[in-house]
Write an enzyme that holds these catalytic residues in place. Structure first.
Site, PDB file in Angstrom:
ATOM      1  NE  ARG A   1      -1.855  -2.467   2.675  1.00 15.42           N
ATOM      2  CZ  ARG A   1      -2.047  -3.728   2.277  1.00 15.42           C
ATOM      3  NH1 ARG A   1      -3.091  -4.038   1.567  1.00 15.42           N
ATOM      4  NH2 ARG A   1      -1.194  -4.694   2.613  1.00 15.42           N
ATOM      5  CB  THR A   2       3.565   2.562   2.172  1.00 12.39           C
ATOM      6  OG1 THR A   2       2.852   2.214   3.349  1.00 12.39           O
ATOM      7  CG2 THR A   2       4.254   3.898   2.370  1.00 12.39           C
TER       8      THR A   2
ATOM      9  CE  LYS B   1      27.211  -2.319  -7.268  1.00 13.78           C
ATOM     10  NZ  LYS B   1      27.533  -1.133  -8.087  1.00 13.78           N
TER      11      LYS B   1
ATOM     12  NE  ARG C   1       7.342   0.543   4.608  1.00 13.11           N
ATOM     13  CZ  ARG C   1       6.108   0.051   4.571  1.00 13.11           C
ATOM     14  NH1 ARG C   1       5.913  -1.210   4.233  1.00 13.11           N
ATOM     15  NH2 ARG C   1       5.074   0.809   4.865  1.00 13.11           N
TER      16      ARG C   1
ATOM     17  CG  HIS D   1       3.781   3.730   8.439  1.00 13.18           C
ATOM     18  ND1 HIS D   1       3.910   4.636   7.399  1.00 13.18           N
ATOM     19  CD2 HIS D   1       3.390   2.557   7.864  1.00 13.18           C
ATOM     20  CE1 HIS D   1       3.601   4.031   6.264  1.00 13.18           C
ATOM     21  NE2 HIS D   1       3.293   2.774   6.517  1.00 13.18           N
TER      22      HIS D   1
HETATM   23  N1  ASP Z   1       1.560  -1.831   6.540  1.00 11.83           N
HETATM   24  C1  ASP Z   1       1.804  -1.418   7.903  1.00 11.83           C
HETATM   25  C2  ASP Z   1       3.274  -1.120   8.116  1.00 11.83           C
HETATM   26  O1  ASP Z   1       4.029  -1.094   7.179  1.00 11.83           O
HETATM   27  C3  ASP Z   1       1.244  -2.367   8.891  1.00 11.83           C
HETATM   28  C4  ASP Z   1       1.830  -3.758   8.939  1.00 11.83           C
HETATM   29  O2  ASP Z   1       2.760  -4.071   8.215  1.00 11.83           O
HETATM   30  O3  ASP Z   1       1.336  -4.540   9.760  1.00 11.83           O
HETATM   31  O4  ASP Z   1       3.672  -0.894   9.234  1.00 11.83           O
END
Ligand code: ASP
Length: 355
Positions: A84-85, A114, A135, A172
């Site tokens: 999703r993100t 590397k 991320r 997050h």
């Molecule tokens: N998608 C959310 C996160 O990246 C929740 C999860 O992974 O449980 O933190």
């Protein structure tokens, strides 16, 4: 972390530990989005107005949206799994007329494989992109990005902003933004709501950001309930912060204590990948399972949220189907809202304009 990296390359630097991103204070342009600590109520109101306006413009097929970030480039730098993100940010940027470059699955395909350290990878990306969505599994990685991008921005003509897409078990922030936007959508206000967070509150970065952001909104009469086994309880610094903002916090291991009084039920996954000991995970993974029978005890106008992905903490596949058909389950709307809120955020940090 990168397979070939030594511990020095993998580590977050001392600079990241003391780095404090700028508060938003009503002005998003050029600011990194690293923690919900940067936000106050006014900032959320500005962002949510923009997200609602963007949603309306998408629904009316307004082609002018593609002018808002035309000529801008977003880098998607993901060193941990994401559906999703990552996709909502990429879609958001494209819908705004911008371009996307990606090192998704960054561990395998970037120079971190590397042995390059994160600060160098960030600065390389900053040379090519106007905004980086990062991320990374290390807590503090987004602070590292902010610190080193500030250094880079002092040397090159085209500054780059960082947006955290999640830093390990830290925060997050954009998930919390979309979560509160969704609560407003459904409930119109945070005032007097009883909000219950359930599951892995220790490792769940979404609930860390959400609890703090609810506190920063300074609504009146909000109650926060945290339902988790003791070993997965919300970190004390976060509950202390929330209480310091005048919010009544209840902690319990038994959902039955609170479900009938709850307006917003926020369910979460036990974060299997964060457990060093598989046996510990196995011993705890079935503690909280949302099923239609559990939902039957909730208020008729409660809403059920989940940041997703979901596994067995929402029962079987047929439980999923029944829960999905319940009008109180709003996690699909929540997911879609993620794109609108991220569009608003991209416009604000890259252009600063009203939409
Ligand atoms: N998608 C959310 C996160 O990246 C929740 C999860 O992974 O449980 O933190």
């Amino acid at each position: 972390m990168a397979e070939n990296s030594d511990s020095e390359a993998a580590a977050i630097s001392q600079h990241a530990l003391s780095y404090r991103p700028a508060s938003i204070n009503g002005e998003f342009l050029g600011k990194h989005i690293i923690s919900v600590d940067q936000f106050q109520r006014r900032d959320l109101d500005i962002l949510f107005d923009a997200a609602a306006a963007i949603r309306k413009r998408i629904r009316t097929h307004d082609r002018g949206l593609t002018e808002l970030c035309a000529g801008k480039v977003m880098a998607s730098l993901f060193f941990e799994a994401s559906t999703r993100t990552d996709m909502s940010f990429q879609s958001a940027m494209r819908r705004l007329g911008g371009d996307v470059i990606a090192v998704s699955n960054g561990v395998r395909f970037s120079s971190m494989y590397k042995g390059e350290n994160l600060s160098d990878t960030i600065r390389a990306t900053g040379c090519y992109a106007d905004v980086i969505v990062l991320r990374h599994p290390e807590i503090g990685s987004s602070y590292e990005a902010g610190y080193y991008l500030d250094l880079l921005n002092g040397r090159i003509d085209n500054p780059t902003v960082a947006i955290s897409g999640g830093d390990g078990i830290g925060e997050h922030p954009t998930q919390a933004l979309l979560d509160i936007f969704t609560i407003f959508d459904q409930k119109k206000s945070l005032d007097n709501l009883a909000i219950t967070l359930v599951g892995d509150l220790k490792h769940g970065r979404t609930v860390h950001s959400l609890a703090k952001l609810i506190a920063y909104y300074d609504a009146s009469g909000v109650r926060l309930c945290m339902v988790a086994p003791e070993s997965l309880a919300m970190p004390a610094d976060i509950t202390d912060l929330v209480e310091a903002h005048g919010i009544r916090v209840t902690q319990t291991e038994d959902l039955r204590d609170v479900i009938a009084e709850t307006d917003v039920i926020y369910w979460t996954r036990i974060q299997e990948e964060r457990f060093a000991d598989g046996a510990e995970y196995d011993g705890i993974k079935d503690r909280f399972i949302m099923t239609p029978a559990v939902m039957a005890r909730a208020k008729a106008d409660a809403i059920l949220m989940h940041p997703l992905p979901r596994k067995h903490e929402m029962g079987t596949r047929s439980d999923h189907d029944i829960l999905d058909a319940d009008p109180r389950s709003i996690y699909f709307e929540q997911m879609e809202n993620g794109m609108f809120v991220r569009m608003a955020l991209l416009v604000k940090v890259l252009r600063g304009v009203y939409v």
